[in-house]
Design a protein around this motif. Sequence first.
Motif: not given
Length: 108
Positions: A56-70
């Motif tokens: 998640l470091e330095g991420r601007q969008g939420l795509a990676t956040h969503r992938a991790l949350s799943k």
Amino acid sequence: QGPCSGNQECLAESELIVAINSIISANNPRDRKMAETDQDYKDLRTMGCIVLAACLEGRQGLATHRALSKKTDRLALQQLRSQLNKASEDIITASEHRIRTQEENATI
């Protein structure tokens, strides 16, 4: 240089996150006991958290956040955070006690 978004996304979509979630969750009795008593297991859980944070470091969008949350168990992460906060507080208290003791001994 900063984090590589491609690598972060690749990790977030990988089965590594499923494995990390399993380690952090400690769903069965053996894993729960190891999570409390085995330093190597504790270290592995810590490294898993570092990988999640690095994704998640330095991420601007939420795509990676969503992938991790799943792929991660929010309750398990909250419980681990609570344990880590308590451990941090214990370390700080012990350190402050040691410093006070050293200061008291120095004045004698």
